[in-house]
Design a protein around this motif. Structure first.
Motif, PDB file in Angstrom:
ATOM      1  N   GLY A 106       0.778  -1.230   0.000  1.00  0.00           N
ATOM      2  CA  GLY A 106       0.000   0.000   0.000  1.00  0.00           C
ATOM      3  C   GLY A 106       0.811   1.283   0.000  1.00  0.00           C
ATOM      4  O   GLY A 106       0.265   2.363   0.189  1.00  0.00           O
ATOM      5  N   ALA A 107       2.107   1.173  -0.240  1.00  0.00           N
ATOM      6  CA  ALA A 107       2.980   2.348  -0.144  1.00  0.00           C
ATOM      7  C   ALA A 107       3.538   2.743  -1.509  1.00  0.00           C
ATOM      8  O   ALA A 107       3.354   2.049  -2.509  1.00  0.00           O
ATOM      9  CB  ALA A 107       4.124   2.074   0.825  1.00  0.00           C
ATOM     10  N   LEU A 108       4.221   3.882  -1.507  1.00  0.00           N
ATOM     11  CA  LEU A 108       4.954   4.302  -2.685  1.00  0.00           C
ATOM     12  C   LEU A 108       6.343   4.751  -2.258  1.00  0.00           C
ATOM     13  O   LEU A 108       6.561   5.130  -1.111  1.00  0.00           O
ATOM     14  CB  LEU A 108       4.235   5.438  -3.419  1.00  0.00           C
ATOM     15  CG  LEU A 108       4.193   6.798  -2.747  1.00  0.00           C
ATOM     16  CD1 LEU A 108       4.913   7.809  -3.619  1.00  0.00           C
ATOM     17  CD2 LEU A 108       2.762   7.224  -2.566  1.00  0.00           C
ATOM     18  N   VAL A 109       7.241   4.658  -3.200  1.00  0.00           N
ATOM     19  CA  VAL A 109       8.612   5.133  -3.021  1.00  0.00           C
ATOM     20  C   VAL A 109       8.845   6.149  -4.129  1.00  0.00           C
ATOM     21  O   VAL A 109       8.538   5.887  -5.290  1.00  0.00           O
ATOM     22  CB  VAL A 109       9.626   3.970  -3.155  1.00  0.00           C
ATOM     23  CG1 VAL A 109      11.040   4.484  -3.053  1.00  0.00           C
ATOM     24  CG2 VAL A 109       9.363   2.903  -2.111  1.00  0.00           C
ATOM     25  N   GLY A 110       9.353   7.319  -3.809  1.00  0.00           N
ATOM     26  CA  GLY A 110       9.625   8.339  -4.819  1.00  0.00           C
ATOM     27  C   GLY A 110       8.356   9.056  -5.240  1.00  0.00           C
ATOM     28  O   GLY A 110       7.424   9.226  -4.454  1.00  0.00           O
ATOM     29  N   GLY A 111       8.310   9.453  -6.516  1.00  0.00           N
ATOM     30  CA  GLY A 111       7.175  10.199  -7.035  1.00  0.00           C
ATOM     31  C   GLY A 111       7.027  10.013  -8.525  1.00  0.00           C
ATOM     32  O   GLY A 111       7.544   9.059  -9.097  1.00  0.00           O
ATOM     33  N   LEU A 112       6.358  10.961  -9.181  1.00  0.00           N
ATOM     34  CA  LEU A 112       6.026  10.814 -10.600  1.00  0.00           C
ATOM     35  C   LEU A 112       7.220  10.587 -11.514  1.00  0.00           C
ATOM     36  O   LEU A 112       7.152   9.766 -12.410  1.00  0.00           O
ATOM     37  CB  LEU A 112       5.255  12.034 -11.097  1.00  0.00           C
ATOM     38  CG  LEU A 112       3.765  12.027 -10.856  1.00  0.00           C
ATOM     39  CD1 LEU A 112       3.132  13.273 -11.457  1.00  0.00           C
ATOM     40  CD2 LEU A 112       3.112  10.793 -11.411  1.00  0.00           C
ATOM     41  N   GLY A 113       8.297  11.313 -11.343  1.00  0.00           N
ATOM     42  CA  GLY A 113       9.423  11.181 -12.259  1.00  0.00           C
ATOM     43  C   GLY A 113      10.310   9.982 -12.011  1.00  0.00           C
ATOM     44  O   GLY A 113      11.034   9.531 -12.887  1.00  0.00           O
ATOM     45  N   ASN A 114      10.235   9.439 -10.795  1.00  0.00           N
ATOM     46  CA  ASN A 114      11.117   8.334 -10.425  1.00  0.00           C
ATOM     47  C   ASN A 114      10.557   7.685  -9.169  1.00  0.00           C
ATOM     48  O   ASN A 114      10.814   8.138  -8.069  1.00  0.00           O
ATOM     49  CB  ASN A 114      12.540   8.853 -10.171  1.00  0.00           C
ATOM     50  CG  ASN A 114      13.501   7.743  -9.829  1.00  0.00           C
ATOM     51  OD1 ASN A 114      13.251   6.582 -10.101  1.00  0.00           O
ATOM     52  ND2 ASN A 114      14.605   8.111  -9.219  1.00  0.00           N
ATOM     53  N   GLY A 115       9.771   6.637  -9.340  1.00  0.00           N
ATOM     54  CA  GLY A 115       9.183   6.008  -8.170  1.00  0.00           C
ATOM     55  C   GLY A 115       8.568   4.671  -8.483  1.00  0.00           C
ATOM     56  O   GLY A 115       8.625   4.175  -9.604  1.00  0.00           O
ATOM     57  N   ALA A 116       7.980   4.077  -7.452  1.00  0.00           N
ATOM     58  CA  ALA A 116       7.283   2.805  -7.596  1.00  0.00           C
ATOM     59  C   ALA A 116       6.077   2.806  -6.669  1.00  0.00           C
ATOM     60  O   ALA A 116       6.171   3.243  -5.526  1.00  0.00           O
ATOM     61  CB  ALA A 116       8.206   1.645  -7.272  1.00  0.00           C
ATOM     62  N   LEU A 117       4.955   2.333  -7.183  1.00  0.00           N
ATOM     63  CA  LEU A 117       3.715   2.237  -6.427  1.00  0.00           C
ATOM     64  C   LEU A 117       3.385   0.774  -6.202  1.00  0.00           C
ATOM     65  O   LEU A 117       3.422  -0.021  -7.143  1.00  0.00           O
ATOM     66  CB  LEU A 117       2.550   2.862  -7.195  1.00  0.00           C
ATOM     67  CG  LEU A 117       2.713   4.252  -7.776  1.00  0.00           C
ATOM     68  CD1 LEU A 117       1.510   4.601  -8.633  1.00  0.00           C
ATOM     69  CD2 LEU A 117       2.890   5.253  -6.670  1.00  0.00           C
ATOM     70  N   TRP A 118       3.054   0.409  -4.970  1.00  0.00           N
ATOM     71  CA  TRP A 118       2.574  -0.935  -4.680  1.00  0.00           C
ATOM     72  C   TRP A 118       1.108  -0.970  -5.072  1.00  0.00           C
ATOM     73  O   TRP A 118       0.291  -0.223  -4.523  1.00  0.00           O
ATOM     74  CB  TRP A 118       2.735  -1.235  -3.196  1.00  0.00           C
ATOM     75  CG  TRP A 118       2.390  -2.635  -2.801  1.00  0.00           C
ATOM     76  CD1 TRP A 118       3.257  -3.682  -2.695  1.00  0.00           C
ATOM     77  CD2 TRP A 118       1.100  -3.151  -2.431  1.00  0.00           C
ATOM     78  NE1 TRP A 118       2.584  -4.804  -2.282  1.00  0.00           N
ATOM     79  CE2 TRP A 118       1.255  -4.505  -2.121  1.00  0.00           C
ATOM     80  CE3 TRP A 118      -0.168  -2.588  -2.335  1.00  0.00           C
ATOM     81  CZ2 TRP A 118       0.201  -5.325  -1.719  1.00  0.00           C
ATOM     82  CZ3 TRP A 118      -1.234  -3.399  -1.943  1.00  0.00           C
ATOM     83  CH2 TRP A 118      -1.042  -4.745  -1.639  1.00  0.00           C
ATOM     84  N   MET A 119       0.748  -1.806  -6.049  1.00  0.00           N
ATOM     85  CA  MET A 119      -0.633  -1.862  -6.522  1.00  0.00           C
ATOM     86  C   MET A 119      -1.381  -3.091  -5.995  1.00  0.00           C
ATOM     87  O   MET A 119      -2.586  -3.058  -5.836  1.00  0.00           O
ATOM     88  CB  MET A 119      -0.655  -1.869  -8.055  1.00  0.00           C
ATOM     89  CG  MET A 119       0.034  -0.654  -8.694  1.00  0.00           C
ATOM     90  SD  MET A 119      -0.655   0.927  -8.216  1.00  0.00           S
ATOM     91  CE  MET A 119      -2.056   1.019  -9.314  1.00  0.00           C
ATOM     92  N   SER A 120      -0.651  -4.189  -5.746  1.00  0.00           N
ATOM     93  CA  SER A 120      -1.225  -5.411  -5.180  1.00  0.00           C
ATOM     94  C   SER A 120      -0.047  -6.308  -4.804  1.00  0.00           C
ATOM     95  O   SER A 120       1.101  -5.979  -5.106  1.00  0.00           O
ATOM     96  CB  SER A 120      -2.143  -6.099  -6.196  1.00  0.00           C
ATOM     97  OG  SER A 120      -1.411  -6.742  -7.212  1.00  0.00           O
TER      98      SER A 120
END
Length: 189
Positions: free
Chosen positions: A54-68
């Motif tokens: 449920g977290a994210l690392v970084g942001g729009l230009g350089n990041g990763a989103l946990w989606m499942s």
């Protein structure tokens, strides 16, 4: 080759929340066993940090989103997406994974407003718990926005980023604009 454009070509709406097309963003869908040490090691070697549930690392230009539990959305510059797909393909070679550039099939919005205004706009459209304690900055929520799929997170207390499918971008802009119309404030939060 034609130049990439966003589905809304820079559209903006200013109400009690400002909604704007965030421009072109590189987005790479990764499906893999995120608990597999080999997958995590390969991603680390490719410069991708795996966020917690449920977290994210970084942001729009350089990041990763946990989606499942088996899905990440990796964010990068739009013009770097194909090269990043190749890098990930090489790093994850031999492992059971799917890596796909989905940049041109998504639309990205930025929502900005003071206090709890952004949370109020999103709460009008989503069944998600949008209290600051339930969705603080740094957490990602995958949900519905009216009748379409969306994911969003708060970059800080006054700004959110929202991703939806490109095919419904105009509809989402209309929904968000209507929910942010001056005078429609509810004062829920």
């Amino acid at each position: 080759m034609p130049e990439s454009v966003t589905p809304l070509d820079g559209a903006t709406y200013s109400g009690f929340v400002t909604i704007q097309d965030a421009g072109l963003v590189g987005m790479i869908l990764l499906r893999a066993d995120l608990g597999d040490a080999d997958v995590v090691s390969a991603l680390d070697g490719a410069g991708i940090e795996v966020p917690g549930a449920g977290a994210l690392v970084g942001g729009l230009g350089n990041g990763a989103l946990w989606m499942s539990p088996d899905e990440l959305m990796i964010l990068c510059a739009h013009d770097e997406a194909e090269a990043t797909v190749e890098t990930l393909g090489e790093a994850l070679g031999g492992l059971h994974v799917l890596v796909a550039n989905v940049s041109d099939s998504r639309a990205v919005f930025r929502l900005a407003g003071e206090g709890s205004a952004v949370r109020e706009v999103l709460a009008k459209l989503s069944p998600a718990d949008l209290r600051q304690t339930a969705l603080p900055p740094g957490r990602v929520r995958r949900t519905r926005l009216a009748q379409v799929a969306a994911a969003f997170w708060f970059a800080d207390d006054d700004e959110a980023v929202l991703i939806c499918f490109r095919s419904v971008a105009g509809y989402v802009l209309d929904l968000l604009s209507k929910a942010a119309t001056p005078g429609s404030e509810v004062g829920h939060f």
